[in-house]
Write a protein that holds these residues in place. Structure first.
Motif, PDB file in Angstrom:
ATOM      1  N   LYS A 182      -9.966  39.999  81.108  1.00 56.62           N
ATOM      2  CA  LYS A 182     -11.349  40.097  81.546  1.00 56.62           C
ATOM      3  C   LYS A 182     -11.453  41.041  82.742  1.00 56.62           C
ATOM      4  O   LYS A 182     -10.709  40.910  83.713  1.00 56.62           O
ATOM      5  N   GLY A 183     -12.354  42.006  82.663  1.00 54.77           N
ATOM      6  CA  GLY A 183     -12.528  42.984  83.724  1.00 54.77           C
ATOM      7  C   GLY A 183     -11.624  44.188  83.618  1.00 54.77           C
ATOM      8  O   GLY A 183     -11.785  45.160  84.372  1.00 54.77           O
ATOM      9  N   LYS A 184     -10.666  44.173  82.690  1.00 56.94           N
ATOM     10  CA  LYS A 184      -9.772  45.302  82.473  1.00 56.94           C
ATOM     11  C   LYS A 184     -10.350  46.207  81.392  1.00 56.94           C
ATOM     12  O   LYS A 184     -11.063  45.757  80.494  1.00 56.94           O
ATOM     13  N   THR A 185     -10.005  47.497  81.471  1.00 61.33           N
ATOM     14  CA  THR A 185     -10.474  48.462  80.482  1.00 61.33           C
ATOM     15  C   THR A 185      -9.285  49.068  79.755  1.00 61.33           C
ATOM     16  O   THR A 185      -8.321  49.512  80.373  1.00 61.33           O
ATOM     17  N   VAL A 186      -9.392  49.073  78.426  1.00 64.16           N
ATOM     18  CA  VAL A 186      -8.310  49.514  77.550  1.00 64.16           C
ATOM     19  C   VAL A 186      -8.808  50.646  76.667  1.00 64.16           C
ATOM     20  O   VAL A 186      -9.894  50.555  76.088  1.00 64.16           O
ATOM     21  N   LEU A 187      -8.007  51.691  76.548  1.00 66.40           N
ATOM     22  CA  LEU A 187      -8.259  52.772  75.588  1.00 66.40           C
ATOM     23  C   LEU A 187      -7.214  52.680  74.493  1.00 66.40           C
ATOM     24  O   LEU A 187      -6.014  52.666  74.781  1.00 66.40           O
ATOM     25  N   VAL A 188      -7.661  52.601  73.239  1.00 68.40           N
ATOM     26  CA  VAL A 188      -6.763  52.528  72.087  1.00 68.40           C
ATOM     27  C   VAL A 188      -7.026  53.726  71.191  1.00 68.40           C
ATOM     28  O   VAL A 188      -8.152  53.898  70.694  1.00 68.40           O
ATOM     29  N   THR A 189      -6.018  54.560  70.971  1.00 70.69           N
ATOM     30  CA  THR A 189      -6.177  55.678  70.039  1.00 70.69           C
ATOM     31  C   THR A 189      -5.679  55.260  68.657  1.00 70.69           C
ATOM     32  O   THR A 189      -4.888  54.339  68.515  1.00 70.69           O
ATOM     33  N   GLY A 190      -6.180  55.959  67.642  1.00 69.69           N
ATOM     34  CA  GLY A 190      -5.844  55.569  66.272  1.00 69.69           C
ATOM     35  C   GLY A 190      -6.358  54.177  65.964  1.00 69.69           C
ATOM     36  O   GLY A 190      -5.702  53.384  65.289  1.00 69.69           O
ATOM     37  N   ALA A 191      -7.585  53.876  66.431  1.00 66.47           N
ATOM     38  CA  ALA A 191      -8.094  52.506  66.411  1.00 66.47           C
ATOM     39  C   ALA A 191      -8.948  52.180  65.197  1.00 66.47           C
ATOM     40  O   ALA A 191      -9.517  51.087  65.121  1.00 66.47           O
ATOM     41  N   ALA A 192      -9.051  53.086  64.236  1.00 69.06           N
ATOM     42  CA  ALA A 192      -9.939  52.851  63.098  1.00 69.06           C
ATOM     43  C   ALA A 192      -9.320  51.988  62.018  1.00 69.06           C
ATOM     44  O   ALA A 192     -10.019  51.543  61.106  1.00 69.06           O
ATOM     45  N   GLY A 248      -5.369  49.637  60.748  1.00 72.36           N
ATOM     46  CA  GLY A 248      -3.986  49.247  60.974  1.00 72.36           C
ATOM     47  C   GLY A 248      -3.712  48.656  62.341  1.00 72.36           C
ATOM     48  O   GLY A 248      -4.461  47.824  62.865  1.00 72.36           O
ATOM     49  N   ILE A 249      -2.610  49.103  62.935  1.00 79.70           N
ATOM     50  CA  ILE A 249      -2.159  48.572  64.222  1.00 79.70           C
ATOM     51  C   ILE A 249      -3.177  48.844  65.322  1.00 79.70           C
ATOM     52  O   ILE A 249      -3.428  47.991  66.174  1.00 79.70           O
ATOM     53  N   GLY A 250      -3.783  50.023  65.321  1.00 84.46           N
ATOM     54  CA  GLY A 250      -4.769  50.357  66.344  1.00 84.46           C
ATOM     55  C   GLY A 250      -5.979  49.446  66.306  1.00 84.46           C
ATOM     56  O   GLY A 250      -6.446  48.959  67.344  1.00 84.46           O
ATOM     57  N   ALA A 251      -6.507  49.199  65.114  1.00 80.10           N
ATOM     58  CA  ALA A 251      -7.664  48.312  64.984  1.00 80.10           C
ATOM     59  C   ALA A 251      -7.315  46.893  65.403  1.00 80.10           C
ATOM     60  O   ALA A 251      -8.085  46.233  66.116  1.00 80.10           O
ATOM     61  N   ALA A 252      -6.147  46.415  64.972  1.00 81.90           N
ATOM     62  CA  ALA A 252      -5.727  45.063  65.342  1.00 81.90           C
ATOM     63  C   ALA A 252      -5.538  44.936  66.850  1.00 81.90           C
ATOM     64  O   ALA A 252      -5.866  43.901  67.451  1.00 81.90           O
ATOM     65  N   SER A 289     -14.896  58.408  62.171  1.00 83.86           N
ATOM     66  CA  SER A 289     -15.997  57.702  62.819  1.00 83.86           C
ATOM     67  C   SER A 289     -16.535  56.568  61.958  1.00 83.86           C
ATOM     68  O   SER A 289     -16.983  55.531  62.487  1.00 83.86           O
ATOM     69  N   ASP A 290     -16.510  56.725  60.631  1.00 80.65           N
ATOM     70  CA  ASP A 290     -17.035  55.674  59.754  1.00 80.65           C
ATOM     71  C   ASP A 290     -16.185  54.409  59.852  1.00 80.65           C
ATOM     72  O   ASP A 290     -16.719  53.295  59.944  1.00 80.65           O
ATOM     73  N   LYS A 291     -14.871  54.567  59.829  1.00 81.54           N
ATOM     74  CA  LYS A 291     -14.001  53.398  59.942  1.00 81.54           C
ATOM     75  C   LYS A 291     -14.076  52.785  61.331  1.00 81.54           C
ATOM     76  O   LYS A 291     -13.996  51.560  61.485  1.00 81.54           O
ATOM     77  N   LEU A 292     -14.234  53.624  62.355  1.00 81.30           N
ATOM     78  CA  LEU A 292     -14.413  53.084  63.705  1.00 81.30           C
ATOM     79  C   LEU A 292     -15.625  52.167  63.761  1.00 81.30           C
ATOM     80  O   LEU A 292     -15.577  51.091  64.356  1.00 81.30           O
ATOM     81  N   ALA A 293     -16.711  52.618  63.129  1.00 75.17           N
ATOM     82  CA  ALA A 293     -17.939  51.826  63.131  1.00 75.17           C
ATOM     83  C   ALA A 293     -17.724  50.473  62.461  1.00 75.17           C
ATOM     84  O   ALA A 293     -18.289  49.454  62.895  1.00 75.17           O
ATOM     85  N   GLN A 294     -16.915  50.435  61.436  1.00 71.21           N
ATOM     86  CA  GLN A 294     -16.625  49.166  60.757  1.00 71.21           C
ATOM     87  C   GLN A 294     -15.821  48.236  61.653  1.00 71.21           C
ATOM     88  O   GLN A 294     -16.065  47.021  61.689  1.00 71.21           O
ATOM     89  N   ALA A 341       0.140  43.946  67.376  1.00 66.44           N
ATOM     90  CA  ALA A 341      -0.864  43.886  68.438  1.00 66.44           C
ATOM     91  C   ALA A 341      -0.522  42.823  69.472  1.00 66.44           C
ATOM     92  O   ALA A 341      -0.741  43.013  70.677  1.00 66.44           O
ATOM     93  N   GLY A 342       0.028  41.698  69.018  1.00 58.98           N
ATOM     94  CA  GLY A 342       0.406  40.646  69.958  1.00 58.98           C
ATOM     95  C   GLY A 342       1.475  41.096  70.932  1.00 58.98           C
ATOM     96  O   GLY A 342       1.455  40.730  72.116  1.00 58.98           O
ATOM     97  N   VAL A 343       2.409  41.899  70.454  1.00 63.43           N
ATOM     98  CA  VAL A 343       3.471  42.404  71.326  1.00 63.43           C
ATOM     99  C   VAL A 343       2.913  43.462  72.292  1.00 63.43           C
ATOM    100  O   VAL A 343       3.308  43.524  73.455  1.00 63.43           O
ATOM    101  N   VAL A 344       1.999  44.301  71.811  1.00 61.73           N
ATOM    102  CA  VAL A 344       1.339  45.266  72.702  1.00 61.73           C
ATOM    103  C   VAL A 344       0.630  44.529  73.834  1.00 61.73           C
ATOM    104  O   VAL A 344       0.734  44.907  75.012  1.00 61.73           O
ATOM    105  N   ALA A 345      -0.098  43.472  73.486  1.00 55.60           N
ATOM    106  CA  ALA A 345      -0.815  42.700  74.502  1.00 55.60           C
ATOM    107  C   ALA A 345       0.152  42.079  75.508  1.00 55.60           C
ATOM    108  O   ALA A 345      -0.146  42.011  76.709  1.00 55.60           O
ATOM    109  N   PHE A 346       1.305  41.633  75.040  1.00 54.34           N
ATOM    110  CA  PHE A 346       2.321  41.113  75.964  1.00 54.34           C
ATOM    111  C   PHE A 346       2.802  42.196  76.918  1.00 54.34           C
ATOM    112  O   PHE A 346       2.871  41.990  78.137  1.00 54.34           O
TER     113      PHE A 346
END
Length: 253
Positions: free
Chosen positions: A4-14, A16-20, A39-44, A218-223
């Motif tokens: 909470k209050g942190k800002t994250v940038l994720v590339t390749g986020a449309a 797979g791993i980026g979206a998760a 952009s279409d997959k990002l919107a989804q 994604a869980g390991v990235v968050a760790f």
């Protein structure tokens, strides 16, 4: 809500791993900026994420100006940047004699140089926040792979980029690590997933006997981004069901 209050940038986020990963950070309270060329997959992906804490930007990490725009989106909308997940990448498969110089250069330009450019663009705000960087390498960057020399070379480069930057950035309070996914069910592996014979062989090589899911990466990235990993720096962490723990011999009967 540890982010909470942190800002994250994720590339390749449309996908797979980026979206998760984007969903995982959002679920834990972060402001999330999702970037991709699609952009279409990002919107989804962002339909179910909280609008007040989510932004998207269409961009290509092979273009320095796009990398700068991704970081600017985070800073202008949320006041800074705390975590960069440099995940975007793609693969060109085939043996050397079937892969053109142009295709090989494209994989290196996007995966390795693009990761470098993304990190370079994020450097100043991460220095201010004493933030953290997690890149996506691969078990293919730790060992060779049949028919994937271009991809494996790019991911090996990412692994040593991460190690080297971890040494350089530690004096500024920035940690740099990478996940190295094994065989994971994503768009990158969709054709392989539809090949029953290949899938059976692949699962036989993985001690856990199955492919990974994007949410497990994604869980390991968050760790790695968390305070629980505050003394983890310069690590390439396999998330591969035990694949790299094995010497490839079959189990005893």
């Amino acid at each position: 809500m540890r982010y909470k209050g942190k800002t994250v940038l994720v590339t390749g986020a449309a996908s797979g791993i980026g979206a998760a990963t984007a969903r995982r950070f959002s679920r834990e309270g972060a402001n999330v900026v999702l970037s991709d060329t699609d952009s279409d997959k990002l919107a989804q992906v962002v339909r179910d994420l909280p609008a007040a804490h989510t932004r998207t930007i269409t961009g290509d990490i092979a273009k320095p100006a796009d990398c700068e725009a991704m970081v600017t989106t985070a800073v202008e909308n949320f006041g800074g940047l705390d975590i960069l997940v440099a995940n975007a990448g793609f693969a060109v498969m085939g043996p050397m004699e079937e892969v053109s110089d142009e295709n090989f250069a494209g994989v290196i330009e996007n995966n390795l140089t693009g990761t470098y450019r993304t990190i370079k663009a994020a450097w100043e705000p991460l220095k201010k926040s004493k933030g953290t960087i997690i890149a996506t390498s691969s078990v293919s960057g730790m060992r060779g792979d049949f028919g994937a020399f271009a991809y494996a070379t790019s991911k090996a480069g990412i692994s040593n980029l991460v190690r080297s930057l971890a040494l350089d950035f530690q004096r500024h309070g920035i940690r740099v690590n990478a996940v190295a996914p094994g065989f994971t069910e994503t768009g990158l592996t969709a054709d392989m997933m539809n090949n029953a014979k290949f899938l059976e062989r692949m699962h036989s090589r993985i001690p856990m006997g199955r492919d990974g899911q994007p949410e497990e990466i994604a869980g390991v990235v968050a760790f790695l981004a968390s305070e629980d990993a505050s003394f983890v720096n310069g690590v390439i962490l396999p998330v591969d069901g035990g694949l790299t723990a094995s010497n490839g011999q079959p189990p005893l009967a």
